[in-house]
Design a protein around this motif. Structure first.
Motif, PDB file in Angstrom:
ATOM      1  N   ILE A  47      -1.040   1.987   8.230  1.00 28.55           N
ATOM      2  CA  ILE A  47      -1.005   2.015   6.768  1.00 28.55           C
ATOM      3  C   ILE A  47      -0.122   3.169   6.310  1.00 28.55           C
ATOM      4  CG2 ILE A  47      -3.281   0.970   6.493  1.00 28.55           C
ATOM      5  CD1 ILE A  47      -4.368   3.755   5.838  1.00 28.55           C
ATOM      6  N   HIS A  48       0.519   2.952   5.169  1.00 28.72           N
ATOM      7  CA  HIS A  48       1.353   3.987   4.560  1.00 28.72           C
ATOM      8  C   HIS A  48       1.123   3.914   3.056  1.00 28.72           C
ATOM      9  CE1 HIS A  48       4.669   6.775   4.070  1.00 28.72           C
ATOM     10  NE2 HIS A  48       5.126   5.986   3.112  1.00 28.72           N
ATOM     11  N   ILE A  49       0.809   5.054   2.445  1.00 26.29           N
ATOM     12  CA  ILE A  49       0.542   5.140   1.009  1.00 26.29           C
ATOM     13  C   ILE A  49       1.551   6.107   0.410  1.00 26.29           C
ATOM     14  CG2 ILE A  49      -1.173   5.656  -0.771  1.00 26.29           C
ATOM     15  CD1 ILE A  49      -3.299   5.338   1.531  1.00 26.29           C
ATOM     16  N   VAL A  83      -6.428  -4.861   0.779  1.00 24.75           N
ATOM     17  CA  VAL A  83      -6.529  -3.483   0.323  1.00 24.75           C
ATOM     18  C   VAL A  83      -7.103  -3.505  -1.092  1.00 24.75           C
ATOM     19  CG1 VAL A  83      -5.310  -1.306  -0.093  1.00 24.75           C
ATOM     20  CG2 VAL A  83      -4.441  -2.913   1.623  1.00 24.75           C
ATOM     21  N   VAL A  84      -8.191  -2.762  -1.303  1.00 30.53           N
ATOM     22  CA  VAL A  84      -8.801  -2.697  -2.632  1.00 30.53           C
ATOM     23  C   VAL A  84      -9.029  -1.243  -3.012  1.00 30.53           C
ATOM     24  CG1 VAL A  84      -9.874  -4.975  -2.496  1.00 30.53           C
ATOM     25  CG2 VAL A  84     -11.154  -2.976  -1.727  1.00 30.53           C
ATOM     26  N   LEU A  85      -9.097  -1.014  -4.302  1.00 31.35           N
ATOM     27  CA  LEU A  85      -9.309   0.317  -4.855  1.00 31.35           C
ATOM     28  C   LEU A  85     -10.755   0.443  -5.318  1.00 31.35           C
ATOM     29  CD1 LEU A  85      -7.967   3.011  -5.763  1.00 31.35           C
ATOM     30  CD2 LEU A  85      -7.440   1.882  -7.923  1.00 31.35           C
ATOM     31  N   GLY A  86     -11.423   1.510  -4.896  1.00 28.66           N
ATOM     32  CA  GLY A  86     -12.789   1.752  -5.346  1.00 28.66           C
ATOM     33  C   GLY A  86     -13.764   0.725  -4.813  1.00 28.66           C
ATOM     34  N   ASP A  87     -14.589   0.178  -5.704  1.00 30.67           N
ATOM     35  CA  ASP A  87     -15.637  -0.757  -5.279  1.00 30.67           C
ATOM     36  C   ASP A  87     -15.268  -2.224  -5.479  1.00 30.67           C
ATOM     37  OD1 ASP A  87     -15.753  -0.775  -8.013  1.00 30.67           O
ATOM     38  OD2 ASP A  87     -17.883  -0.313  -8.169  1.00 30.67           O
ATOM     39  N   PHE A 128      -9.353  -0.667   3.331  1.00 30.93           N
ATOM     40  CA  PHE A 128      -8.518  -1.602   4.077  1.00 30.93           C
ATOM     41  C   PHE A 128      -9.418  -2.456   4.957  1.00 30.93           C
ATOM     42  CE2 PHE A 128      -5.977   2.001   3.040  1.00 30.93           C
ATOM     43  CZ  PHE A 128      -4.695   1.529   2.843  1.00 30.93           C
ATOM     44  N   LYS A 129      -9.099  -3.755   5.034  1.00 33.39           N
ATOM     45  CA  LYS A 129      -9.856  -4.647   5.914  1.00 33.39           C
ATOM     46  C   LYS A 129      -8.911  -5.697   6.484  1.00 33.39           C
ATOM     47  CE  LYS A 129     -13.934  -7.615   6.070  1.00 33.39           C
ATOM     48  NZ  LYS A 129     -15.028  -8.205   5.253  1.00 33.39           N
ATOM     49  N   ALA A 130      -8.678  -5.605   7.791  1.00 31.11           N
ATOM     50  CA  ALA A 130      -7.897  -6.622   8.508  1.00 31.11           C
ATOM     51  C   ALA A 130      -8.918  -7.526   9.197  1.00 31.11           C
ATOM     52  CB  ALA A 130      -6.974  -5.975   9.527  1.00 31.11           C
ATOM     53  N   GLN A 131      -8.805  -8.819   8.940  1.00 27.94           N
ATOM     54  CA  GLN A 131      -9.772  -9.778   9.478  1.00 27.94           C
ATOM     55  C   GLN A 131      -8.992 -10.957  10.046  1.00 27.94           C
ATOM     56  OE1 GLN A 131     -13.242 -10.355   6.953  1.00 27.94           O
ATOM     57  NE2 GLN A 131     -12.934 -12.543   7.136  1.00 27.94           N
ATOM     58  N   ILE A 141     -10.962  -4.943  11.421  1.00 25.44           N
ATOM     59  CA  ILE A 141     -10.602  -3.526  11.427  1.00 25.44           C
ATOM     60  C   ILE A 141     -10.742  -3.033   9.998  1.00 25.44           C
ATOM     61  CG2 ILE A 141      -8.821  -1.805  11.924  1.00 25.44           C
ATOM     62  CD1 ILE A 141      -7.504  -3.878  13.783  1.00 25.44           C
ATOM     63  N   GLN A 142     -11.580  -2.028   9.801  1.00 24.21           N
ATOM     64  CA  GLN A 142     -11.785  -1.469   8.468  1.00 24.21           C
ATOM     65  C   GLN A 142     -11.430   0.011   8.459  1.00 24.21           C
ATOM     66  OE1 GLN A 142     -15.899  -2.496   7.555  1.00 24.21           O
ATOM     67  NE2 GLN A 142     -15.200  -4.333   6.493  1.00 24.21           N
ATOM     68  N   HIS A 143     -10.904   0.440   7.319  1.00 26.63           N
ATOM     69  CA  HIS A 143     -10.552   1.861   7.157  1.00 26.63           C
ATOM     70  C   HIS A 143     -10.670   2.212   5.678  1.00 26.63           C
ATOM     71  CE1 HIS A 143      -8.568   5.692   7.813  1.00 26.63           C
ATOM     72  NE2 HIS A 143      -7.779   5.416   6.794  1.00 26.63           N
ATOM     73  N   THR A 144     -11.177   3.392   5.389  1.00 28.31           N
ATOM     74  CA  THR A 144     -11.230   3.918   4.023  1.00 28.31           C
ATOM     75  C   THR A 144     -10.389   5.175   3.974  1.00 28.31           C
ATOM     76  OG1 THR A 144     -13.426   2.999   3.618  1.00 28.31           O
ATOM     77  CG2 THR A 144     -12.735   4.836   2.216  1.00 28.31           C
ATOM     78  N   GLU A 145      -9.537   5.242   2.975  1.00 21.04           N
ATOM     79  CA  GLU A 145      -8.641   6.398   2.818  1.00 21.04           C
ATOM     80  C   GLU A 145      -8.861   7.030   1.455  1.00 21.04           C
ATOM     81  OE1 GLU A 145      -6.118   9.202   4.068  1.00 21.04           O
ATOM     82  OE2 GLU A 145      -6.739   7.518   5.318  1.00 21.04           O
ATOM     83  N   ALA A 146      -9.240   8.301   1.446  1.00 22.82           N
ATOM     84  CA  ALA A 146      -9.386   9.046   0.193  1.00 22.82           C
ATOM     85  C   ALA A 146      -8.004   9.480  -0.271  1.00 22.82           C
ATOM     86  CB  ALA A 146     -10.285  10.250   0.410  1.00 22.82           C
ATOM     87  N   LEU A 147      -7.675   9.167  -1.523  1.00 23.58           N
ATOM     88  CA  LEU A 147      -6.376   9.551  -2.073  1.00 23.58           C
ATOM     89  C   LEU A 147      -6.408  11.023  -2.434  1.00 23.58           C
ATOM     90  CD1 LEU A 147      -5.774   6.492  -4.399  1.00 23.58           C
ATOM     91  CD2 LEU A 147      -4.820   6.895  -2.146  1.00 23.58           C
TER      92      LEU A 147
END
Length: 150
Positions: A47-49, A83-87, A128-131, A141-147
Protein backbone atom coordinates in the motif's frame (compact mmCIF):
# COMPACT_ATOMS: atom_id res chain seq x y z
CA UNK A 1 -30.40 52.42 17.57
CA UNK A 2 -30.35 49.38 19.87
CA UNK A 3 -32.07 47.31 17.18
CA UNK A 4 -29.30 48.15 14.69
CA UNK A 5 -26.56 47.13 17.13
CA UNK A 6 -28.42 43.93 17.99
CA UNK A 7 -28.85 43.14 14.26
CA UNK A 8 -25.12 43.75 13.60
CA UNK A 9 -24.19 41.36 16.44
CA UNK A 10 -26.54 38.67 15.11
CA UNK A 11 -25.14 38.97 11.57
CA UNK A 12 -21.53 39.03 12.83
CA UNK A 13 -22.18 35.96 15.01
CA UNK A 14 -23.79 34.05 12.13
CA UNK A 15 -20.88 34.98 9.84
CA UNK A 16 -18.40 33.81 12.47
CA UNK A 17 -20.05 30.37 12.68
CA UNK A 18 -20.26 30.03 8.89
CA UNK A 19 -16.55 30.81 8.55
CA UNK A 20 -15.58 28.57 11.47
CA UNK A 21 -17.57 25.48 10.47
CA UNK A 22 -17.66 25.94 6.70
CA UNK A 23 -14.08 26.98 6.22
CA UNK A 24 -11.56 26.10 8.88
CA UNK A 25 -13.21 22.91 10.13
CA UNK A 26 -13.71 21.40 6.69
CA UNK A 27 -10.66 22.31 4.66
CA UNK A 28 -8.41 19.57 3.34
CA UNK A 29 -5.42 18.50 5.38
CA UNK A 30 -2.03 17.18 4.39
CA UNK A 31 -0.85 13.75 5.53
CA UNK A 32 2.56 12.15 5.85
CA UNK A 33 3.25 9.95 2.80
CA UNK A 34 3.30 6.27 3.80
CA UNK A 35 4.35 3.01 2.15
CA UNK A 36 3.67 -0.32 3.88
CA UNK A 37 3.68 -4.02 3.07
CA UNK A 38 1.95 -6.90 4.82
CA UNK A 39 2.90 -10.49 4.07
CA UNK A 40 0.44 -13.37 4.54
CA UNK A 41 1.49 -16.79 3.25
CA UNK A 42 2.65 -16.50 -0.37
CA UNK A 43 1.24 -12.98 -0.81
CA UNK A 44 2.33 -9.45 0.03
CA UNK A 45 -0.17 -6.59 0.16
CA UNK A 46 1.59 -3.36 -0.84
CA UNK A 47 0.00 0.00 0.00
CA UNK A 48 1.06 3.57 -0.66
CA UNK A 49 -0.74 6.65 0.70
CA UNK A 50 0.10 10.10 -0.67
CA UNK A 51 -1.37 13.58 -0.83
CA UNK A 52 -3.46 14.08 -3.95
CA UNK A 53 -2.83 16.89 -6.44
CA UNK A 54 -4.75 20.15 -6.24
CA UNK A 55 -5.75 19.82 -2.56
CA UNK A 56 -8.25 17.04 -3.29
CA UNK A 57 -7.33 14.88 -0.32
CA UNK A 58 -5.26 11.71 -0.41
CA UNK A 59 -4.66 9.03 -3.01
CA UNK A 60 -4.31 5.41 -1.96
CA UNK A 61 -2.57 2.81 -4.15
CA UNK A 62 -2.62 -0.93 -3.51
CA UNK A 63 -1.27 -4.05 -5.18
CA UNK A 64 -0.83 -7.73 -4.43
CA UNK A 65 2.45 -9.57 -5.01
CA UNK A 66 2.68 -13.35 -5.32
CA UNK A 67 5.91 -14.87 -3.93
CA UNK A 68 5.04 -18.58 -4.08
CA UNK A 69 6.93 -21.07 -6.25
CA UNK A 70 4.18 -22.54 -8.47
CA UNK A 71 1.98 -20.77 -11.00
CA UNK A 72 -1.49 -20.14 -9.55
CA UNK A 73 -4.90 -18.88 -10.61
CA UNK A 74 -6.28 -16.23 -8.27
CA UNK A 75 -10.06 -15.56 -8.18
CA UNK A 76 -11.50 -12.39 -6.66
CA UNK A 77 -14.43 -10.01 -6.67
CA UNK A 78 -13.84 -6.34 -7.40
CA UNK A 79 -12.12 -4.59 -5.91
CA UNK A 80 -9.28 -6.98 -5.13
CA UNK A 81 -8.25 -4.65 -2.29
CA UNK A 82 -11.09 -2.73 -0.65
CA UNK A 83 -10.04 0.48 1.11
CA UNK A 84 -12.41 2.37 3.41
CA UNK A 85 -12.08 5.39 5.66
CA UNK A 86 -13.13 5.17 9.30
CA UNK A 87 -16.05 2.87 10.04
CA UNK A 88 -17.32 2.48 6.46
CA UNK A 89 -18.14 -1.05 5.31
CA UNK A 90 -16.13 -2.89 2.65
CA UNK A 91 -18.19 -3.42 -0.51
CA UNK A 92 -17.55 -5.85 -3.35
CA UNK A 93 -19.28 -6.49 -6.67
CA UNK A 94 -20.58 -9.93 -7.61
CA UNK A 95 -18.31 -9.97 -10.69
CA UNK A 96 -15.57 -12.64 -10.45
CA UNK A 97 -12.12 -11.98 -11.91
CA UNK A 98 -9.52 -14.66 -12.64
CA UNK A 99 -5.82 -13.81 -12.78
CA UNK A 100 -2.86 -16.11 -13.47
CA UNK A 101 0.17 -15.30 -11.29
CA UNK A 102 3.74 -16.57 -11.25
CA UNK A 103 6.51 -16.09 -8.69
CA UNK A 104 7.26 -12.39 -8.22
CA UNK A 105 4.24 -11.09 -10.17
CA UNK A 106 2.72 -7.89 -8.81
CA UNK A 107 -0.98 -7.57 -9.57
CA UNK A 108 -2.25 -4.01 -10.09
CA UNK A 109 -6.00 -4.29 -10.83
CA UNK A 110 -7.69 -1.42 -12.66
CA UNK A 111 -9.30 -0.26 -9.40
CA UNK A 112 -6.01 -0.28 -7.45
CA UNK A 113 -6.08 3.43 -6.62
CA UNK A 114 -8.68 5.48 -4.78
CA UNK A 115 -8.97 9.15 -3.75
CA UNK A 116 -10.34 10.19 -0.35
CA UNK A 117 -11.22 13.75 0.64
CA UNK A 118 -9.72 14.23 4.09
CA UNK A 119 -10.67 17.15 6.34
CA UNK A 120 -9.91 18.09 9.94
CA UNK A 121 -13.13 16.28 10.91
CA UNK A 122 -12.44 13.06 8.96
CA UNK A 123 -11.73 9.72 10.62
CA UNK A 124 -7.97 9.14 10.72
CA UNK A 125 -7.78 5.44 9.85
CA UNK A 126 -7.82 3.62 6.53
CA UNK A 127 -8.85 -0.03 6.53
CA UNK A 128 -7.53 -2.36 3.80
CA UNK A 129 -9.01 -5.77 3.01
CA UNK A 130 -7.76 -8.05 0.23
CA UNK A 131 -10.09 -11.02 -0.20
CA UNK A 132 -9.50 -13.73 -2.83
CA UNK A 133 -9.35 -17.47 -3.49
CA UNK A 134 -6.53 -19.72 -4.66
CA UNK A 135 -7.33 -23.43 -5.25
CA UNK A 136 -10.73 -22.91 -3.51
CA UNK A 137 -8.96 -21.66 -0.36
CA UNK A 138 -10.11 -18.21 0.75
CA UNK A 139 -7.34 -15.83 1.74
CA UNK A 140 -7.97 -12.54 3.54
CA UNK A 141 -5.33 -9.91 4.24
CA UNK A 142 -6.37 -7.01 6.45
CA UNK A 143 -4.45 -3.92 7.50
CA UNK A 144 -5.35 -0.69 9.30
CA UNK A 145 -3.26 2.41 8.76
CA UNK A 146 -3.51 5.49 10.97
CA UNK A 147 -3.11 8.65 8.90
CA UNK A 148 -0.46 11.04 10.18
CA UNK A 149 -1.60 14.62 9.63
CA UNK A 150 1.18 17.13 8.91
Amino acid sequence: MNKKIFFVFIVAGALFFVILYGGIGHRSVSIKETTKSKEVGDFILHIHIANSDEDKGIKVFSSLQYIGEESIELEHQTPLVSVVLGDEEHEYTEKKVLKQLNNGNIYHPAESSKVFRITNNSPCELHFKAQFKVNDEEIVIQHTEALQVQ
